[in-house]
Design a protein around this motif. Structure first.
Motif, short mmCIF file in Angstrom:
data_model
loop_
_atom_site.label_atom_id
_atom_site.label_comp_id
_atom_site.label_asym_id
_atom_site.label_seq_id
_atom_site.Cartn_x
_atom_site.Cartn_y
_atom_site.Cartn_z
N VAL A 5 -5.78 1.23 -2.61
CA VAL A 5 -5.21 0.72 -3.86
C VAL A 5 -3.69 0.73 -3.71
O VAL A 5 -3.06 1.79 -3.71
CB VAL A 5 -5.64 1.57 -5.07
N THR A 6 -3.13 -0.44 -3.53
CA THR A 6 -1.68 -0.54 -3.38
C THR A 6 -1.05 -0.64 -4.77
O THR A 6 -1.58 -1.29 -5.66
CB THR A 6 -1.30 -1.77 -2.54
N GLY A 7 0.08 0.05 -4.95
CA GLY A 7 0.64 0.15 -6.29
C GLY A 7 -0.23 1.00 -7.20
O GLY A 7 -0.26 0.82 -8.41
N GLY A 8 -0.93 1.95 -6.61
CA GLY A 8 -1.95 2.71 -7.33
C GLY A 8 -1.41 3.76 -8.29
O GLY A 8 -2.19 4.36 -9.03
N LEU A 9 -0.10 4.02 -8.27
CA LEU A 9 0.48 4.92 -9.27
C LEU A 9 1.16 4.16 -10.39
O LEU A 9 1.73 4.76 -11.31
CB LEU A 9 1.48 5.89 -8.62
N GLN A 73 -11.24 4.79 7.22
CA GLN A 73 -12.24 3.73 7.33
C GLN A 73 -12.22 2.92 6.02
O GLN A 73 -13.11 3.03 5.19
CB GLN A 73 -13.62 4.33 7.59
N ILE A 74 -11.19 2.11 5.88
CA ILE A 74 -11.00 1.36 4.64
C ILE A 74 -11.97 0.19 4.60
O ILE A 74 -12.09 -0.58 5.56
CB ILE A 74 -9.54 0.88 4.52
N GLU A 75 -12.66 0.02 3.47
CA GLU A 75 -13.67 -1.03 3.34
C GLU A 75 -13.37 -2.00 2.20
O GLU A 75 -14.20 -2.84 1.86
CB GLU A 75 -15.05 -0.40 3.14
N GLY A 76 -12.18 -1.89 1.63
CA GLY A 76 -11.79 -2.82 0.58
C GLY A 76 -10.40 -2.48 0.09
O GLY A 76 -9.85 -1.41 0.39
N CYS A 77 -9.80 -3.42 -0.66
CA CYS A 77 -8.45 -3.21 -1.18
C CYS A 77 -8.34 -3.84 -2.56
O CYS A 77 -8.85 -4.93 -2.81
CB CYS A 77 -7.41 -3.83 -0.25
N ILE A 78 -7.66 -3.13 -3.46
CA ILE A 78 -7.21 -3.72 -4.72
C ILE A 78 -5.69 -3.69 -4.67
O ILE A 78 -5.08 -2.62 -4.59
CB ILE A 78 -7.74 -2.95 -5.94
N ASN A 79 -5.10 -4.87 -4.70
CA ASN A 79 -3.66 -4.99 -4.47
C ASN A 79 -2.90 -5.18 -5.78
O ASN A 79 -2.90 -6.26 -6.35
CB ASN A 79 -3.37 -6.16 -3.52
N PHE A 80 -2.22 -4.11 -6.22
CA PHE A 80 -1.36 -4.17 -7.40
C PHE A 80 0.12 -4.21 -7.04
O PHE A 80 0.96 -4.29 -7.94
CB PHE A 80 -1.58 -2.93 -8.29
N ALA A 81 0.44 -4.09 -5.76
CA ALA A 81 1.83 -3.91 -5.35
C ALA A 81 2.61 -5.21 -5.52
O ALA A 81 2.43 -6.16 -4.77
CB ALA A 81 1.88 -3.45 -3.89
N ALA A 82 3.47 -5.24 -6.54
CA ALA A 82 4.29 -6.42 -6.78
C ALA A 82 5.35 -6.11 -7.81
O ALA A 82 5.13 -5.30 -8.71
CB ALA A 82 3.43 -7.59 -7.27
N SER A 83 6.50 -6.74 -7.67
CA SER A 83 7.48 -6.73 -8.75
C SER A 83 6.97 -7.68 -9.83
O SER A 83 6.43 -8.74 -9.52
CB SER A 83 8.84 -7.19 -8.24
N LYS A 84 7.17 -7.32 -11.13
CA LYS A 84 6.41 -8.05 -12.14
C LYS A 84 7.18 -8.45 -13.40
O LYS A 84 6.57 -8.89 -14.37
CB LYS A 84 5.19 -7.22 -12.56
N ALA A 85 8.49 -8.30 -13.41
CA ALA A 85 9.25 -8.64 -14.62
C ALA A 85 9.63 -10.12 -14.61
O ALA A 85 10.34 -10.58 -13.71
CB ALA A 85 10.49 -7.78 -14.71
N VAL A 86 9.15 -10.84 -15.61
CA VAL A 86 9.40 -12.29 -15.67
C VAL A 86 10.89 -12.60 -15.68
O VAL A 86 11.39 -13.41 -14.89
CB VAL A 86 8.72 -12.90 -16.92
N GLY A 87 11.64 -11.94 -16.57
CA GLY A 87 13.07 -12.22 -16.67
C GLY A 87 13.82 -11.88 -15.40
O GLY A 87 14.66 -12.67 -14.93
N GLU A 88 13.52 -10.72 -14.83
CA GLU A 88 14.19 -10.30 -13.59
C GLU A 88 13.88 -11.26 -12.45
O GLU A 88 14.74 -11.52 -11.60
CB GLU A 88 13.76 -8.89 -13.23
#
Length: 340
Positions: A5-9, A73-88
């Protein structure tokens, strides 16, 4: 089964990690802490009884990412890692393209080389731009998004669709509408660094006296009260949809590419002023506000048709707007007690 889980915190990531652990998955988090705090890791453990494995680094550092894949032994990923502010994103387009797309490509390189499938992408309703008809379903034509942030989400989807087709992999593109709220434990919630970019945390901080007043960006939209309309979904409901989407990918036994696309929302639109009033009623507080000019990149109306997710994932949003907004205030009180 070990899931990366990227961006998992982060906000949605941390709630999804809780739901994954509650459903028996082993979770490995990579998060560079650019928009999160390490205490969230310990609070996840307090909620679930298990502490996820955690690696603090930027996903653009490919050599470190390779080490994580070598170690587990990773078998899947949920990718949340991204900058996300529309204005910025309008002010820092190159930074947004680099961070949001290079990190995705680095993960997919590892998936390609190791023969891994089951990839879930944290996308956004911004890929639809200003849709011409409401509600928005998954067949609504994609338009050029209004913001650089939206463009990175649309490009990410295109990259993943090409990846799935070329290598016969299974992916799920989850197009969120507007996540709000905090966990019922009040131990995890939205934690904006600096001035909030999203409506509800700004409302929360204004009610708490951290901000003098809320800025409402435009009251001249062609809506009932002149303010922009969005579909606000409770974050725990949203997190549960990720588990359902992952289980669907895992249970697909075909060798062909699988490309799932789901809108995740409530199916109802609420205006900015309606959200402010609902927050005041739910928490018996006042939220002073001022009307400002519209922001570049903002759209007028967006709310979801969620029939497909209900049918194929057996999932639907179950939490009311007021109930979700009550959890926001409980989260604020927790933050105040933690910092006192």
């Amino acid at each position: 089964m070990a899931i990366l889980v990227t961006g998992g915190l982060g906000y949605i990531g941390s709630h999804t990690v809780v739901e994954l652990i509650n459903n028996g998955f082993e979770v490995i988090i990579v998060d560079d802490l650019s928009n999160s705090e390490k205490f969230i890791l310990y609070n996840i453990e307090e909620i679930t009884g298990k502490r996820p494995i955690f690696y603090p680094f930027d996903l653009r550092r490919k050599e470190l990412l390779t080490q994580v894949f070598d170690a587990h032994q990773i078998e899947g990923c949920i990718n949340f890692a991204a900058s996300k502010a529309v204005g910025e994103s309008q002010l820092k387009p190159v930074d947004y393209y680099e961070n949001n797309l290079f990190s995705l490509i680095n993960i997919l390189q590892e998936f390609k080389e190791r023969g891994i499938s089951n990839f879930i992408f944290s996308s956004s309703c911004t890929v639809y731009g200003q849709a011409e008809t409401m509600p928005i379903d998954e067949n609504t034509p994609l338009k050029m998004p209004e913001s650089v942030y939206g463009k990175t989400k649309q490009m990410g989807e295109e990259i993943l669709i090409d990846f799935a087709k070329a290598y016969h992999r299974k992916i799920s593109l989850l197009r969120y509408f507007n996540p709000i709220g905090a966990h019922s434990s009040a131990l995890i919630g939205e934690l904006p660094i600096g001035v909030p970019n999203n409506l509800v945390p700004y409302v929360m901080q204004t009610a708490a006296g951290i901000r003098e007043k809320l800025s409402i960006w435009g009251d001249d939209y062609p809506t009932e009260d002149g303010t922009a309309v969005r579909d606000y979904i409770y974050v725990v409901d949203l997190a549960k949809a990720h588990v359902k989407a992952l289980q669907k990918l895992i249970n697909d036994n075909s060798d062909e590419a699988l490309i799932d696309i789901f809108n995740l929302g409530t199916g109802n639109g609420s205006s900015v002023l309606e959200v402010v009033k609902a927050f005041e009623i739910a928490n018996k507080v006042e939220v002073p506000y001022q009307i400002c000019e519209r922001r570049e990149g903002d759209i007028t109306v967006a709310y979801a048709n969620v029939d497909k997710a209900e049918k194929e994932l057996n999932w639907k949003s179950e939490t009311s707007l007021e109930e979700a907004l009550r959890t926001v205030w409980q989260w604020q009180k927790y933050l105040e007690s933690k910092n006192s």
